[in-house]
Every structure is written in structure tokens, then in C-alpha cells.
Write a protein that holds these residues in place. Structure first.
Motif, PDB file in Angstrom:
ATOM      1  N   ARG A 114     -13.715   8.731  11.317  1.00 35.40           N
ATOM      2  CA  ARG A 114     -12.263   8.910  11.471  1.00 35.40           C
ATOM      3  C   ARG A 114     -11.503   7.692  10.952  1.00 35.40           C
ATOM      4  N   ILE A 163     -11.656   7.267   7.061  1.00 39.72           N
ATOM      5  CA  ILE A 163     -10.766   8.222   6.395  1.00 39.72           C
ATOM      6  C   ILE A 163      -9.320   7.765   6.487  1.00 39.72           C
ATOM      7  N   GLN A 164      -8.915   7.234   7.639  1.00 41.26           N
ATOM      8  CA  GLN A 164      -7.537   6.760   7.802  1.00 41.26           C
ATOM      9  C   GLN A 164      -7.228   5.634   6.809  1.00 41.26           C
ATOM     10  N   GLN A 196      -8.866   4.909   3.973  1.00 42.00           N
ATOM     11  CA  GLN A 196      -8.923   5.423   2.596  1.00 42.00           C
ATOM     12  C   GLN A 196      -7.656   6.194   2.239  1.00 42.00           C
ATOM     13  N   ASP A 197      -7.130   6.948   3.175  1.00 44.46           N
ATOM     14  CA  ASP A 197      -5.886   7.663   2.910  1.00 44.46           C
ATOM     15  C   ASP A 197      -4.744   6.687   2.637  1.00 44.46           C
ATOM     16  N   ALA A 198      -4.775   5.545   3.320  1.00 47.02           N
ATOM     17  CA  ALA A 198      -3.700   4.558   3.150  1.00 47.02           C
ATOM     18  C   ALA A 198      -3.807   3.816   1.823  1.00 47.02           C
ATOM     19  N   GLN A 242      -5.571   4.799  -0.783  1.00 50.08           N
ATOM     20  CA  GLN A 242      -5.696   5.765  -1.877  1.00 50.08           C
ATOM     21  C   GLN A 242      -6.862   5.463  -2.819  1.00 50.08           C
ATOM     22  N   THR A 287     -17.303  10.984   4.431  1.00 49.45           N
ATOM     23  CA  THR A 287     -16.028  10.372   4.030  1.00 49.45           C
ATOM     24  C   THR A 287     -15.875  10.215   2.524  1.00 49.45           C
ATOM     25  N   CYS A 294     -16.902   7.746   1.034  1.00 48.54           N
ATOM     26  CA  CYS A 294     -16.765   6.314   0.787  1.00 48.54           C
ATOM     27  C   CYS A 294     -17.912   5.862  -0.114  1.00 48.54           C
TER      28      CYS A 294
END
Length: 284
Positions: free
Chosen positions: A126, A129-130, A132-134, A136, A168, A170
Motif C-alpha cells: 500500500r 503504491i502511494q 509511486q503514484d506521487a 509518477q 506494485t 516497483c
């Protein structure tokens, strides 16, 4: 003058005592890795100096403070500072650790281990992912060194890392010194770890030195990053490069920091291994 002897895949950690050297001496290595949190302050003198260094080198951002293993989500101010740094530097890689270092607003100076359980996996996924979303882009997650294991861990560290990567998308940062240190502390086969990891996901290698201490007549291997890479870790690196040539490779040295030339000699060793193995013919 450009130093053509060090392979472009090999970089070194940029620490504060070496800022002046790398600002004034471009071309020894093509890339440098910073500890992200040391450069968060936009108007600081170190950030200004980093901007000049960035004009001459690629840079990678290596974090030590996201605390991705904490139950609570990563601190929003910390993420925003990282986003600002990434947007300005456009680093070649952004990474952090398979660990936690903050709980309930209390911050610890160490990168603390996780229990390798499904519950911990869900939390870690979790948080990755947070972030990585930030930012980009994919994070690189580094395997830790460890000195204890949780009795209620249900899977191995390499299985945990592989599953984080699968869930993820990643990337992985494989620290060969950490694998070696942990293998001695816990009695597993370092080569098995190396073979079990999802090798296609590994986008960076770390090499560093360790210290051996004796506590109550028992040896413990500690990942101090305070000395040269040992021969056993170089051997792991040779094995890695047989199947994964030219993975970006970093020499880390974080305490008892030597003159830059010492760091560059370690980088030369990594470069020589890459070059030698690239010239070895593949058996048919």
C-alpha cells in the motif's frame, strides 16, 4: 578530464565531504547517488551545490526516511519534498528500503526490519503504491541488512521482495553486501538469495563494506558502509554479472569517509569486473 577507465554503469555515493570534489571534477564517474533527505531544503547551500553537480552528472535519489513498512501511511510532507526534489533533478532512479523507521510520530535512526507476513506485505505494498503514484515512476526497493528475525515470519526475505515487486510493479535495488551480512548473521546461503530474486526487476546494485563485532562471545556482522568491499561480496558481484551485465552499480561509503580517490578505486574494481566479463566468450 573524462576518466574513461570507469564503466558508465558504475557510480559512487555522493556524501557531503565530497561535494566540492565532484562539483570541481566532472568525468570521474557518470553518475552519483544522494541520500534524498539531505537535500530536501530548497534554498540550502547543499541543494544549490547539488544543482551545479547535476549539470555534470546523472543523479540517483536514495531515500532513508519514507518508512515504507510503517502501519501508517508515509508522511505527506516528506512525500511532497521528495516529489519536489525528483521534479527538479530528474534522477535516473529513486529508491528506498524494505524497512520501517517511524511509528506514532517517533523517528528512529535505524532502518528496522519487518516481519515477513501477509499483513506486513499488504501494508508495505500500500505504501509503495502511494509513493509511486506521487512521484509518477517506479520506486526501487532495497533489501536490508538484518541482525534478528521474527519468529512469526512466514516467508523468506527474497520471497517477500519478489511479491512486493509483483504487486506494485516497483523495481528492486539489490545490495550484495546486505545479502552477505545477513547470510552470516542468519545462516542462509547468499547465492541462493541471489538466484531466487526476480533478476529482471533488479535495476541497481549496491556494494559496500561491513564491520564484525563480538557480543557475548558471538560474532555479528554489521552493515556499516565504513570500509572497502570484501572479496566475498566481489565474488557475488562477479556471479551476478554473468547473467546481468552492466546493471547500474553503486559504491557506498557512509562513515569513516575516505578521500574521493579511495572511493573511485572501488568504482574501478567494479568497472574492471564488468569489462572483464563482457570480454569472456559465452560457451556454446
Amino acid at each position: 578530464m573524462q576518466n574513461h577507465n570507469i564503466h558508465h554503469a558504475v557510480g559512487v555515493g555522493l556524501r557531503h565531504p565530497h561535494l566540492d570534489f565532484f562539483e570541481k571534477n566532472a568525468g570521474h564517474v557518470s553518475w552519483l547517488e544522494i541520500h534524498s533527505e539531505n537535500f530536501f531544503e530548497f534554498h540550502s547551500s547543499t541543494r544549490q551545490q547539488l544543482r551545479k553537480i547535476r549539470q555534470q552528472h546523472d543523479v540517483s535519489c536514495h531515500g532513508v526516511g519514507l518508512s515504507l513498512g510503517s502501519v501508517q501511511a508515509p508522511d505527506s510532507a516528506h512525500i511532497q519534498a521528495l516529489v519536489n526534489l525528483v521534479n527538479e533533478l530528474q534522477p535516473i532512479m529513486v529508491s528506498d528500503h524494505l524497512s520501517w523507521s517511524e511509528n506514532g510520530g517517533v523517528h528512529f535512526n535505524d532502518l528496522l526490519p519487518l516481519p515477513y507476513t501477509e499483513e506486513a506485505l499488504q501494508v508495505f505494498v500500500r505504501n509503495v503504491i502511494q509513493v509511486q503514484d506521487a512521484i509518477q515512476r517506479p520506486l526501487l526497493i532495497e533489501n536490508p541488512s538484518s541482525y534478528l528475525r521474527f519468529n512469526h515470519s512466514t516467508i523468506s526475505e527474497w520471497e517477500f521482495l519478489n511479491e512486493v515487486q509483483r504487486r506494485t510493479d516497483c523495481h528492486l535495488l539489490l545490495d550484495l553486501n546486505n545479502i552477505y551480512v545477513s547470510s552470516l548473521n542468519h545462516g542462509f546461503d547468499a547465492l541462493h538469495y541471489l538466484n531466487a530474486i526476480t533478476q529482471s526487476a533488479v535495476k541497481e546494485i549496491h556494494l559496500a563494506g561491513f564491520t564484525v563485532k563480538e557480543i557475548k562471545n558471538q560474532k555479528i556482522w554489521i552493515d556499516t558502509h565504513s570500509t572497502q568491499v570484501c572479496e566475498e561480496v566481489w565474488d557475488l558481484y562477479r556471479i551476478w554479472n554473468q547473467n546481468n551485465p552492466t546493471t547500474p552499480t553503486l559504491i557506498e561509503w557512509d562513515s569513516d569517509i575516505p578521500q574521493p580517490q579511495v572511493l573511485l578505486r572501488e568504482a574501478q574494481k567494479a568497472s574492471s569486473i564488468i569489462t572483464e566479463q563482457a570480454n569472456v566468450p559465452v560457451a556454446s
